[in-house]
Structure formats: C-alpha cells, structure tokens
Write an enzyme that holds these catalytic residues in place. Structure first.
Site, PDB file in Angstrom:
ATOM      1  N   GLN A  34       0.755  -1.174   0.146  1.00  0.00           N
ATOM      2  CA  GLN A  34       0.039   0.018  -0.061  1.00  0.00           C
ATOM      3  C   GLN A  34       0.781   1.432   0.214  1.00  0.00           C
ATOM      4  OE1 GLN A  34      -0.331  -2.625   2.007  1.00  0.00           O
ATOM      5  NE2 GLN A  34      -2.432  -3.095   2.278  1.00  0.00           N
TER       6      GLN A  34
ATOM      7  N   ASP B 257      -5.814   1.524  12.847  1.00  0.00           N
ATOM      8  CA  ASP B 257      -7.032   0.602  12.416  1.00  0.00           C
ATOM      9  C   ASP B 257      -8.138   0.566  13.772  1.00  0.00           C
ATOM     10  OD1 ASP B 257      -5.192   0.057  10.433  1.00  0.00           O
ATOM     11  OD2 ASP B 257      -6.914  -0.767   9.496  1.00  0.00           O
TER      12      ASP B 257
ATOM     13  N   LYS C 137      -1.419  -0.983  10.470  1.00  0.00           N
ATOM     14  CA  LYS C 137      -0.849  -2.121   9.492  1.00  0.00           C
ATOM     15  C   LYS C 137       0.468  -2.581  10.207  1.00  0.00           C
ATOM     16  CE  LYS C 137      -2.068  -2.818   6.258  1.00  0.00           C
ATOM     17  NZ  LYS C 137      -2.825  -3.836   6.024  1.00  0.00           N
TER      18      LYS C 137
END
Lengths: 349, 349
Positions: free
Chosen positions: B202, B243, B254
């Site tokens: 990402q 998150d 992550k």
C-alpha cells in the site's frame, strides 16, 4: 538421511570454467550455468545469480583460476600472465563493494600468482590449487561455524533469520544456518522463521527453499512482521550472516538486519552474527566506514511482471545496513563463539 | 493549484449503488467499480479494493443505504426492512475484524434504522441521509486532523510514513497524510518517505501514487530500510494511521508499524498516530485484546505472476500489529493533538 536432503551444491568446476546454481531462478527452477569467462563470472555475481559473501569469494577465485587455465593453454604466463590476473581481479572486485570476502579471496589469489611468477612456477595450476583450497576451506569453515553455534540451537529451538546465510550463500552448509543444520544432524527438532527479505526475497525464495529441501520446518514472514513475532515470545535466538564486520564488531549485513536487531533487543532475544574470519575486516575501525552498495531502483518498482510503484517514483535502495556491535550478543566464527569484547583480541594479527 | 492535483475521489453515489476506486489496480490503472449489492460491497472491502479504516466505514454505510434504497423501491420497510438491514450489517461487519471504524459506522446506521422504524419513518431515505452524514463528516474529519497536525510538519520537513493513511484511505485528504497536505496547501516544502508496506504494498502502490498526483516528493523504501534511514538523521517525524486504538492508547495499525516505532524511538524521532474519534475503542482496555486479522498465505507466496516462496512453504501473515502507547508521542485527532496521558480524559463518555 539428512545429507541426502541437503540442497544441491552451489558451485563446481566444469569442463571449461565453473558451474553455478542460478539463484535468481529459485524457488521455481533449479538451473545451472556454465560460466567460462571472467566477465561471465562478474555478471553472475553482479546480477546475484551467485550470491552470499562466502560463495562470492569462492566463485571469484574459481572463475579466476578457470580463466588462467584457458589462457595458459594459449601460452600465457610470466609477467604477461600476471598482468592478466591483475585485470581479472579488478573486474571481479568491482562487482560488489560491501562483501569483504570477495576482496579477501582475490587478494589471496593475486598473492599466489605473484609467488608463482617470482618462483618461475606455472600460473594456471598454482591458481587452480589456490582456488581449490579456498573452496575446500569454505566447506570446512561452514562445518566449524555449525559446531561453534551448536549450543545456541537446543532441541525445540525456534530460530529467526534474515536474508539467506545458508547453504546457498556458501559452498557448504552455510553460516547463520550452519548451527541449525548441525543441530538437526544431531536429531534436534528445530524450526526456522525466515524474513522474506525485500527487495530480492532471498529469505522466502532461498532460505525457505533450502530448509524445505533439508526437511527443516520454515515459516516465511514479511520483514515488517519480525517485531510482532518477537513480541509473541518463543524465539530462541536470531541468527544472521554478515557481509563485512568492522574491527569493533559493527556488522554490515543485508538491509533490514539493523531493524531486526533493534526488535530482538527490545524483546531480550539474543542476536548472533555467524561469519568466517574472512568476513572480519580489522582495517575498517567501525561500521560507519563500511561502504554500502546502492542497487538499482527497479528492484523496488517491479517484481517480475508486476509494477509495484508508480512510474517516476523516487527510490532509496541500499543493499546493506550496519548493526552496531552493542546490539550483537556474539559472533559465531570458524574459530569458535566470541563475545563482542573478545573480538579485538582474536583479530589482532 | 494544490487541489487540482489531489487524487481523485475514492467514493461516490452511483445510479444504482456506490462507485469506488479499485485500489488493487493502482498504481497501473485507475479503475472505478459500480457496486450494487451488499455482497459486492463486502467483497470489495474483503479484497481491499476499498481499504483504509475510515473509508471502509464510509463505504459500508453508503453500500447499506444504497441496498435499502433499492429494497425500499420493492416495498421493504418496517420490521421486515429492519431485519434486512441487520443482516446486511452482519455481512459487512464480518469483512475486516480489526478496523473499528467499520463497526462504528454500521452501529450508527443500525441505530438510525431502529429510530426510523420506531417513529414510522421510511427506512431508505433515513439510511441515505445517515450515510451521507458519515461521508460528509469523514471529509471534515480529515481537514480537522490536517489542522491538528499542521505544527508537526514545518517548512522543509521530511515525514516517514507506513502503509497508506492518505486520501485513498478516506473520502477526504487522509489521516496521517492530512497534516502533510495541509502544510503543502500553506506553501511549505515537505517530502515524504513511504515504506512500501509488504505484503500488499500500500505504501509503494498507493501512498507514492497519491503524493505524486499531489506534487509532493515521495521516496519509496522497503519496510526493512526504515531503521537504517532513521539512523541517517533528517527525519522530522513518523506519521501513521490506525485501525483501532485501545483505551490506553495501544494502537493496532498495518503490520510493520510496531517495528517502525521501535526504530523511531531508538533514534529519538517522534511518532504520531493520526485517527478520528471513530478509530478509538474505549471498550478495549489495551492492545493485547485487539483481534488481529490473519490474511491468506498467498499474499506472501506470490506477487502477480511471480512465485515468491517455494510451494508448501509455511506462512504467517497478520494484517496488523499493536504498537504500545509507550512508543507513541501523540495522537493527531479530529478534536486536536493529544499526548497519550490526555487520551483517557478525552475518551471518557
């Protein structure tokens, strides 16, 4: 039984040069290359077809000897032959700036060539014998590192490693993985966690492949997962190889070793560096003086046919980092296991 | 000028559902998907076509509303309609277990549905209005985070980030990258170093792409290079998203964030977590209680058409790790910048 499951040998003499396992084709294909000229050997080292600090030294020495054998057949020798050996050494030395074993093997070959010329000895057989000795010593070195590190890998151990410092990085049973193989040979149950090792994936492509061949359970993780895995406990030790170790013990190894060492320290897990005497460079006082090879940005922007970064993205791609000696528990060498503060004593000429 | 260079919007209403940017196709292709059914939205979230904790919440809410609008056209409503909304919520909630924004958005949609049914109000317009509000608030949240973190990104700053917590992770200007965009809007020169973020890249695929669009210089590094880069100095701050943030400040983000936080701390570089109030989960007392999603081994053993590990290799592939609050300098939120010891006070209901 264990030996039958060892990875195939990484290097051998061929009819007209040397035969090497092309490590860029693993883990999908097991392809061997016959390298005839010094330029071919240099290309194979530069492109990482042949990689691992100890194996690079062996391959350079054998490639140099094979070239001299061919040139010798064409009447080369004496001063002309020595000049040609010097040029070949320079070509091979320029392929990878960080690994010190390469320079060590080439210095040794050149010194042997000079002695041969000075004593009126024929160059080709002298170089062939020296390269054979370097190769034989490399295999014996692996065995001694395995024995030196055996106590660090008890029955039930889980070893975390980075990159590939295994059989594929040497002509024997490896450096960081030698204690693992030695423990398995004695019937100990050992499992390994392998950092995949971006960008070239030597951990997932090579370490997982050779351990699979040897029947040693291996779990692949992304480099970025190591800290989280260490925090869960159950890791016996981190074992890594080295490309150059400065006089004070600071260690250049595959990029990511330093971050791994910080994470190991944060969780009280010992980290050992496994390397032969030829990886130690007493002429470099500390790690900040070790030259760090920068590799092509394409290693980061594509993988196979997949584009992994937008066109024009800037990339920083050092092949190595330096782990300060303060983060290293000990060195597993072909002369035994050394605490960092014992290094200077051992390295003193 | 800056706004014209912003990445395209990640989400919008379409004629029969929602329109999203397929982030799995970046950085090569800019492809938009029209998602009509809740199952299609769930698949897009599960397959990371739509990703980023805030954007997942917005997409789930909008997808749910779009489904209710279609069902409403077929006469759904009242108790039957509410049951269908509950089922849709369960389907969407099961897609990603770690991101708390998803549950937060779905709880809010369900509460709105219950109020609508209780008061005899039609479900579809009520849900559409609630989803629109969640979307609008998400963009405003990004702007407030940008302002809250502005002082951390002075002229000449170099920001290191992990994964993508940028515009692509939200419906606005991002969370971790919002202060970067806010600083650039004010004419400050800022450059970013992006961890590529294995296994799904990402950072190199998404962060480098959106910053390139916005004209912000971005250098891609492998995750394992961050410690070495930090050791060279010149990094102003590490900014990451989240998150889920436990009540004590421990932060799930992550995989790789924890190792990065250890390296930042070792070099005295501050690390800030940027997240809206909906990412804070006061019902989870500390990080070890946060469920960590395990993803498919294939993410680690193949990339595009390239085999990256031998057949049968074992893989450990957690999507997230937990960074203990002790390694976090502060939280950049839509309610301002908080030191970790001020969190409890802010989160108290």
């Amino acid at each position: 039984m264990f030996r039958a499951m060892m990875p195939p040998s990484t290097i051998a003499w061929s009819a007209s040069g040397i035969r090497v396992l092309d490590q860029t084709r693993l883990p999908v294909e097991e392809v061997y290359l016959d390298l005839v000229t010094v330029d071919e050997v240099a290309e194979a080292i530069r492109a990482l077809r042949v990689r691992g600090a100890p194996l690079i030294g062996v391959a350079a020495a054998m490639g140099l000897a094979a070239a001299a054998l061919r040139a010798g057949g064409q009447g080369g020798g004496g001063a002309v032959g020595l000049e040609s050996v010097r040029q070949d050494c320079a070509t091979l030395r320029a392929t990878r700036p960080t690994a010190v074993n390469l320079g060590w093997a080439l210095d040794r070959m050149l010194a042997r060539a000079e002695r041969a010329v000075a004593s009126g000895e024929a160059l080709p057989p002298a170089l062939r014998a020296e390269a054979q000795a370097i190769w034989d010593e490399d295999r014996a070195m692996c065995d001694r590192i395995g024995e030196a590190g055996l106590a660090l890998v008890p029955d039930g151990a889980t070893i975390l490693t980075h990159c590939n410092a295994g059989a594929l990085a040497t002509s024997g049973k490896g450096t960081a993985l030698a204690p693992v193989y030695a423990a398995v040979e004695r019937g100990r149950r050992v499992s390994v966690i392998a950092d995949e090792t971006r960008p070239l994936l030597q951990g997932s492509r090579l370490t997982a492949w050779e351990l699979g061949r040897a029947g040693v359970p291996c779990t692949v993780i992304a480099d970025s997962m190591a800290a989280s895995r260490l925090s869960r406990g159950g890791i016996t030790a981190v074992l890594v190889g080295a490309d150059r170790i400065a006089a004070n013990g600071d260690t250049a190894n595959k990029i990511g070793t330093y971050g791994l060492a910080l994470a190991a320290r944060a969780h009280g897990v010992p980290l050992y560096v496994a390397a032969p005497r030829s990886t130690f460079d007493p002429s470099t006082p500390h790690g900040s003086l070790i030259p760090i090879e920068q590799r092509a940005p394409e290693e980061m922007t594509r993988l196979g046919g997949t584009v992994t970064a937008p066109a024009g993205a800037l990339v920083w791609n050092p092949a190595f980092d330096v782990t300060p000696v303060a983060l290293i528990t000990g060195f597993i060498t072909d002369a035994g296991l050394f605490a960092p503060d014992r290094l200077m004593e051992w390295l003193r000429p």
